[in-house]
Write a protein that holds these residues in place. Structure first.
Motif, PDB file in Angstrom:
ATOM      1  N   ASN A  13      53.367  36.882  43.939  1.00  0.00           N
ATOM      2  CA  ASN A  13      52.482  37.729  44.739  1.00  0.00           C
ATOM      3  C   ASN A  13      51.105  37.089  44.849  1.00  0.00           C
ATOM      4  O   ASN A  13      50.255  37.250  43.978  1.00  0.00           O
ATOM      5  CB  ASN A  13      52.376  39.125  44.117  1.00  0.00           C
ATOM      6  CG  ASN A  13      51.602  40.089  45.003  1.00  0.00           C
ATOM      7  OD1 ASN A  13      51.141  39.733  46.088  1.00  0.00           O
ATOM      8  ND2 ASN A  13      51.451  41.308  44.539  1.00  0.00           N
ATOM      9  N   VAL A  14      50.876  36.356  45.937  1.00  0.00           N
ATOM     10  CA  VAL A  14      49.596  35.674  46.092  1.00  0.00           C
ATOM     11  C   VAL A  14      48.459  36.663  46.323  1.00  0.00           C
ATOM     12  O   VAL A  14      47.289  36.342  46.089  1.00  0.00           O
ATOM     13  CB  VAL A  14      49.653  34.656  47.252  1.00  0.00           C
ATOM     14  CG1 VAL A  14      50.733  33.616  47.007  1.00  0.00           C
ATOM     15  CG2 VAL A  14      49.862  35.337  48.597  1.00  0.00           C
ATOM     16  N   GLY A  15      48.788  37.880  46.773  1.00  0.00           N
ATOM     17  CA  GLY A  15      47.755  38.882  47.015  1.00  0.00           C
ATOM     18  C   GLY A  15      46.958  39.236  45.776  1.00  0.00           C
ATOM     19  O   GLY A  15      45.803  39.685  45.882  1.00  0.00           O
ATOM     20  N   ASP A  16      47.549  39.023  44.598  1.00  0.00           N
ATOM     21  CA  ASP A  16      46.849  39.345  43.352  1.00  0.00           C
ATOM     22  C   ASP A  16      45.651  38.432  43.107  1.00  0.00           C
ATOM     23  O   ASP A  16      44.789  38.754  42.277  1.00  0.00           O
ATOM     24  CB  ASP A  16      47.809  39.223  42.165  1.00  0.00           C
ATOM     25  CG  ASP A  16      48.885  40.301  42.167  1.00  0.00           C
ATOM     26  OD1 ASP A  16      48.689  41.319  42.857  1.00  0.00           O
ATOM     27  OD2 ASP A  16      49.910  40.108  41.489  1.00  0.00           O
ATOM     28  N   TYR A  17      45.586  37.294  43.799  1.00  0.00           N
ATOM     29  CA  TYR A  17      44.560  36.294  43.496  1.00  0.00           C
ATOM     30  C   TYR A  17      43.648  35.976  44.674  1.00  0.00           C
ATOM     31  O   TYR A  17      42.829  35.068  44.592  1.00  0.00           O
ATOM     32  CB  TYR A  17      45.236  34.999  43.010  1.00  0.00           C
ATOM     33  CG  TYR A  17      46.012  35.186  41.742  1.00  0.00           C
ATOM     34  CD1 TYR A  17      45.384  35.152  40.505  1.00  0.00           C
ATOM     35  CD2 TYR A  17      47.383  35.440  41.778  1.00  0.00           C
ATOM     36  CE1 TYR A  17      46.099  35.348  39.330  1.00  0.00           C
ATOM     37  CE2 TYR A  17      48.110  35.644  40.602  1.00  0.00           C
ATOM     38  CZ  TYR A  17      47.455  35.592  39.386  1.00  0.00           C
ATOM     39  OH  TYR A  17      48.164  35.794  38.231  1.00  0.00           O
TER      40      TYR A  17
END
Length: 385
Positions: free
Chosen positions: A193-197
């Motif tokens: 989940n790239v959205g976390d970063y």
């Protein structure tokens, strides 16, 4: 290493050009093309996404990276492009292969027919053992009509050729959970989940047009197409093979299992928003439950000016993006239809057409794996006016 059959490698201007002298870093170019030659010997097709033309041309127009405006960059690109390609050609010949150049614009990647034409060109080059080098055509693009970063453009190419790996070589060794200069910053070796970063991934440099933020956006686009993204430092010695072989630290963004069809991947992964619709809440909830056509009676507002065949972002009344799809009408036509629900399409538009603004076959409902776009706050046209 389990070898991929197709790889896209993206390198930025800061790796190719010396930041002070704005001249080519030949040592890096030799290491890069040496690795590509070894991959090709193993039967692997490689596309190289390369910036650098603008940086190499700035000296000729007497501008620094910090002060160059759009016209300066267009002129610099025109001067620097042949320098860059000549260098690539000479070094590639040292390693026994040839190259070709493909310059693209935003419209080439966002319009389906042109996208397929580029794909066919890449495939024919592969058939003849020639490595494509792709870059945005900086001599003709403007701020409003450009991709703006080669990270997301590389992801579009990875989708196009159904690549197994997208390798983004940059100035640091990968992703951290906060700016790497801060105390306690932790390196991220693997993520889904790239959205976390995204919040931690801001910043760019003088030569480059992207940063870690655009790399994560690109990784998400590649994930949708079943392609792993590897983010690593662009070192001189074996910059690609040392990453693929797991010999040095890098960040891997894992693909999302079996990808959707090529059509749906192209529909959902956009480089720029052409326009958007807001649906009434009842229609939005029904759409999420069961994919169905979007009709003019579902729409409460339209944003931006778009044409038939553009891809629209679809929102509910709370501003949550729920879908993307190809429109059958222009923005003016959609507004006309939505404001006169009692009239027929033929009466309003002067020709007969199915009244669906977006047909089911041309619509994709977004899931948690997609990075959503913020709803527009300007150029909004309300249906009830």
């Amino acid at each position: 290493m389990s070898m991929s059959k197709r790889i896209v490698v993206k390198i930025g201007s800061s790796l190719l050009a010396d930041s002070q002298q704005l001249t080519l870093r030949y040592a890096f170019m030799h290491g890069l093309l040496s690795d590509i030659a070894k991959l090709r010997e193993q039967g692997i097709d490689v596309v190289l996404m390369s910036s650098g033309a603008v940086a190499l041309g700035l000296n000729a127009i007497h501008k620094s990276p910090e002060e160059a405006q759009i016209l300066d960059k267009q002129a610099a690109a025109a001067f620097g492009q042949p320098l860059l390609l000549n260098a690539y050609k000479q070094v590639a010949h040292e390693f026994g292969f040839d190259i070709a150049q493909i310059l693209v614009t935003l419209g080439d990647m966002e319009e389906r027919r042109r996208f397929i034409n580029i794909k066919n060109t890449v495939e024919r080059l592969f058939d003849n053992g020639i490595m494509p080098i792709v870059n945005e055509n900086d001599t003709v693009t403007t701020e409003e009509l450009r991709v703006g970063d080669n990270d997301r453009l590389a992801a579009k190419v990875a989708q196009m050729i159904q690549a197994d790996h997208l390798i983004l070589l940059t100035s640091i060794d990968g992703l951290y959970d906060r700016p790497p200069h801060e105390d306690g910053a932790q390196f991220i070796e693997k993520l889904e989940n790239v959205g976390d970063y995204l919040e931690a991934a801001c910043g760019t440099n003088a030569l480059g047009s992207g940063g870690m933020y655009t790399k994560l956006q690109a990784a998400n686009m590649a994930q949708q197409a079943g392609c792993n993204t590897l983010i690593a430092e662009g070192i001189i010695d074996r910059p690609i093979l040392s990453v693929l072989n797991g010999e040095r630290r890098h960040t891997t963004c894992m693909a999302f299992g079996t990808p959707a069809s090529a059509w749906k991947v192209w529909l959902t992964n956009r480089l720029q928003m052409a326009g958007s619709l807001v649906l009434n809440q009842g229609a939005a909830e029904a759409l999420v439950r069961t994919p169905q056509p979007i009709t003019h009676t579902d729409i409460i507002s339209v944003s931006d000016t778009f044409q038939k065949g553009d891809i629209l972002h679809v929102y509910d009344e709370s501003g949550q993006e729920i879908a993307r799809g190809l429109t059958n009408f222009s923005s003016d036509e959609v507004l006309l239809l939505a404001r006169h629900p009692e009239a027929s399409t033929a009466e309003l538009l002067g020709y007969s057409a199915v009244p669906d603004v977006i047909a089911t076959k041309n619509l994709v409902i977004l899931n948690d794996n997609h990075l959503s776009w913020d709803a527009p706050t300007e150029d909004i046209h309300l249906v009830a006016s």
